[in-house]
Scaffold this motif. Structure first.
Motif, PDB file in Angstrom:
ATOM      1  N   UNK A 203      29.496  94.063  18.018  1.00  0.00           N
ATOM      2  CA  UNK A 203      27.568  94.711  17.679  1.00  0.00           C
ATOM      3  C   UNK A 203      26.951  92.729  17.441  1.00  0.00           C
ATOM      4  N   UNK A 204      27.471  92.871  16.554  1.00  0.00           N
ATOM      5  CA  UNK A 204      27.320  91.183  15.644  1.00  0.00           C
ATOM      6  C   UNK A 204      28.214  90.332  17.233  1.00  0.00           C
ATOM      7  N   UNK A 205      28.810  90.185  17.208  1.00  0.00           N
ATOM      8  CA  UNK A 205      29.247  88.935  18.285  1.00  0.00           C
ATOM      9  C   UNK A 205      28.516  88.682  19.978  1.00  0.00           C
ATOM     10  N   UNK A 206      28.355  90.186  20.027  1.00  0.00           N
ATOM     11  CA  UNK A 206      27.051  90.451  21.188  1.00  0.00           C
ATOM     12  C   UNK A 206      25.847  89.958  21.035  1.00  0.00           C
ATOM     13  N   UNK A 207      25.719  89.876  19.450  1.00  0.00           N
ATOM     14  CA  UNK A 207      23.860  89.197  19.200  1.00  0.00           C
ATOM     15  C   UNK A 207      23.382  88.333  19.112  1.00  0.00           C
ATOM     16  N   UNK A 208      24.724  88.114  18.368  1.00  0.00           N
ATOM     17  CA  UNK A 208      24.823  86.031  18.368  1.00  0.00           C
ATOM     18  C   UNK A 208      24.939  85.546  19.388  1.00  0.00           C
ATOM     19  N   UNK A 209      26.224  85.723  20.915  1.00  0.00           N
ATOM     20  CA  UNK A 209      26.685  85.613  21.966  1.00  0.00           C
ATOM     21  C   UNK A 209      25.133  85.776  23.060  1.00  0.00           C
ATOM     22  N   UNK A 218      30.952  90.501  26.831  1.00  0.00           N
ATOM     23  CA  UNK A 218      31.651  91.541  25.737  1.00  0.00           C
ATOM     24  C   UNK A 218      31.782  93.235  26.502  1.00  0.00           C
ATOM     25  N   UNK A 219      32.778  94.032  27.361  1.00  0.00           N
ATOM     26  CA  UNK A 219      32.296  95.214  27.959  1.00  0.00           C
ATOM     27  C   UNK A 219      32.937  95.647  27.613  1.00  0.00           C
ATOM     28  N   UNK A 220      32.148  97.128  27.675  1.00  0.00           N
ATOM     29  CA  UNK A 220      32.735  97.889  26.972  1.00  0.00           C
ATOM     30  C   UNK A 220      33.777  98.834  28.186  1.00  0.00           C
TER      31      UNK A 220
END
Length: 230
Positions: A203-209, A218-220
């Protein structure tokens, strides 16, 4: 004999002394600072590999010390010591770049295990991947020599663990990676935690990216974990 140099920043003299004796018995070189300012002074003068940092210390609190450490260095490992049930301190510490945290009171054996894991940790990528200084995928560019990440030419501010996680996902792109696998490879095989930490950092990465559902970087992978696709 280990040669890693550990700095303890803890205002409780007795606790600091117990940790120091245990670490020295394990073969580490140990320095101690009982205030935030003293800890930063030691960091300026001595090469430190890992910092054990209490949140509640005088002069400069642990969060401010961590912030100043990360301004100058993202390679030093920082393990935060937080009060029991202090969720804010844990989250804030991780956001500021802490590698790990322990809640007081703790068993010295667990602290030693966390130290060994963090000191041993290195992103596990193959030799042909590490030779690649710049990795480009979608609008993301990773410079592996400087550990800098760019999104559409804009620098993205990642913590050391966020960077390691992103690098692992990207260097294993087009593969569905299980949460347990990610936890083992990025956090270390004897990390004391559960796979929820992977979801939190994703979640942190997705928000920053600026990762969106319409354009996922980043796919789930349902019931499995995560994947980065070319």
């Amino acid at each position: 004999m280990m040669e890693n140099h550990i700095l303890i920043i803890e205002d409780d003299v007795k606790i600091a002394r117990v940790i120091q004796l245990e670490l020295e018995y394990e073969g580490y070189t140990v320095s101690v600072g009982h205030t935030g300012r003293k800890g930063l002074e030691i960091l300026e003068k001595e090469p430190i590999d890992l910092v054990i940092l209490d949140v509640m210390i005088p002069e400069l609190n642990g969060m401010e010390v961590l912030r100043r450490i990360r301004q100058d260095n993202d390679q030093i490992i920082v393990i935060m010591l937080t009060a029991r049930n202090s969720v804010y301190d844990k989250v804030n510490g991780l956001d500021l770049g802490a590698n790990d945290y322990m809640t007081k009171p703790f068993e010295i054996e667990e602290l030693l295990a966390r130290i060994r894991t963090n000191l041993r940790f290195k992103p596990r990528v193959s030799s042909d991947q590490t030779e690649e200084e710049t990795i480009q995928i979608h609008s993301i560019k990773i410079n592996t020599s400087t550990r800098e990440v760019f999104k559409s030419e804009s620098l993205v501010d990642l913590t050391p663990r966020e960077y390691d996680l992103l690098l692992y996902l990207v260097t294993h792109r087009n593969r569905a990676l299980e949460r347990e696998q990610i936890l083992t490879e990025v956090w270390g095989f004897d990390y004391y935690g559960d796979t929820n930490v992977v979801d939190v950092y994703i979640r942190y990465l997705r928000k920053k990216l600026m990762d969106s559902r319409e354009n996922p970087i980043i796919q789930t992978v349902r019931s499995v974990g995560y994947m980065v696709k070319d």
